[in-house]
Design a protein around this motif. Sequence first.
Motif, short mmCIF file in Angstrom:
data_model
loop_
_atom_site.label_atom_id
_atom_site.label_comp_id
_atom_site.label_asym_id
_atom_site.label_seq_id
_atom_site.Cartn_x
_atom_site.Cartn_y
_atom_site.Cartn_z
N THR A 1 -4.92 1.03 3.33
CA THR A 1 -3.86 0.69 4.28
C THR A 1 -4.38 0.70 5.71
N HIS B 1 0.81 -1.21 0.00
CA HIS B 1 0.00 0.00 0.00
C HIS B 1 0.85 1.27 0.00
N VAL B 2 1.95 1.27 0.74
CA VAL B 2 2.79 2.46 0.78
C VAL B 2 3.44 2.70 -0.58
N ALA C 1 -4.42 5.18 1.10
CA ALA C 1 -4.23 5.34 2.54
C ALA C 1 -5.38 4.72 3.32
N ILE D 1 0.83 4.45 -2.50
CA ILE D 1 0.72 5.85 -2.06
C ILE D 1 1.86 6.67 -2.63
N VAL E 1 -4.20 8.76 -3.70
CA VAL E 1 -3.44 8.69 -2.44
C VAL E 1 -4.39 8.44 -1.27
N GLU E 2 -5.50 9.18 -1.28
CA GLU E 2 -6.47 9.03 -0.19
C GLU E 2 -7.05 7.62 -0.16
#
Length: 391
Positions: free
Chosen positions: A231, A195-196, A228, A199, A224-225
């Motif tokens: 995640t 996930h990172v 996140a 992002i 990105v939202e």
Amino acid sequence: MGGGALRALWDEPRVIAPAGSAWWDRALVAGLVPVTALEAGLREDMVWPLWHAGWALVCVATLLWRPHHPLAMLIVVYAAQTVAGVVPALAGEPNSVPDVTAVVLLVAYSLGRWASGRAVVAGSCYLLVLHLAREPLYDSSGSSMALGAAALMLPVAIGALARFWARSQVRAREEIRARERERLARDLHDTVAHHVSGILMHARAAKVRARTDPGAAAEAIDGVEDAAARTLDDMRAMVALLRQDERAGDDRSPTYGIADIPRLARERGPGPRVVVRTSGDLDRLPAPVGSALFRAAQEAVTNAGRHAQDPSVVSVDLRGNESTVRLRVHDDGRPATLGRGRRASPSYGLVGMRERLSLLGGTVSAGPDREGGWTVEVTVPVAMVDSEAGS
């Protein structure tokens, strides 16, 4: 008992008795004190009843401290029993001591269970020497003396076996915890890294687009939202898994499985396009296998997005038949040039992938493809997994 076991016993440290075990000894003493007094007062064959009752009560009192001072209590109780019987025997009186054999055996057990290894050896030698020295005064035969020595050593051995069994149980629990920590570390790495990475790619895209197209930058920021949020959901699921009651044991199901692999597909957004294809009988796979395959696919896709040189497509192919499940993840990135090899050494994720699949009898291979790009292949024998899951 072999030489290795004797050396292990010699090096054993003293064991601290559980705090809640003292109530049993207090209850035992409270019951034995009146029994000892009644035996000394009612037995007509007992000479010197006060003498014998006094020494018997000394023996009973040692039970209060046997878990905490096993060697000292053994010395006291066996010396008290010996003095109580030997002195009347030397005076020509018949051997009519109260029966405190159970107390002696309990203290001998405590020696093997709680004392240090050196104390166990010293206490055993003390028991044998004093036993062999006093028995001739009672006109005991050789066979009777040998039987008595064996009876004294038996509770010591049982105590030592109980000690080693308890130690093995503690070590087994520690190994289970260590394996569980390793599994959670792999899951944490796989989840967070995937996930990172997403992002990061969305953030880089937003940074580039913000200079020329604010609307496209806003769309990238939305990505990105979303990443996140996913995640955060995965981390919450993992924390919930950790907080489950230990009584659930092995019933805890993996967070992801085979059905989640298609979620890795990505048609748009920064990074290469991810195409997922599945075929064959995949519905009957055990949950641990599905979780391991999902994590392997996730890790391979993540590595392709992070390390491949200009990839356009990452293909994920999962095929299953009656005996084997095969996973192949391939990216079409350019071949690595000298000094820019992204996979010069195995990453932590690849090591974790191999560990995870090896527990299921599977194999993992990863390396550059002859046709270009990088390929990760996973093979799991279904027959082996099914037999283990049903055992």
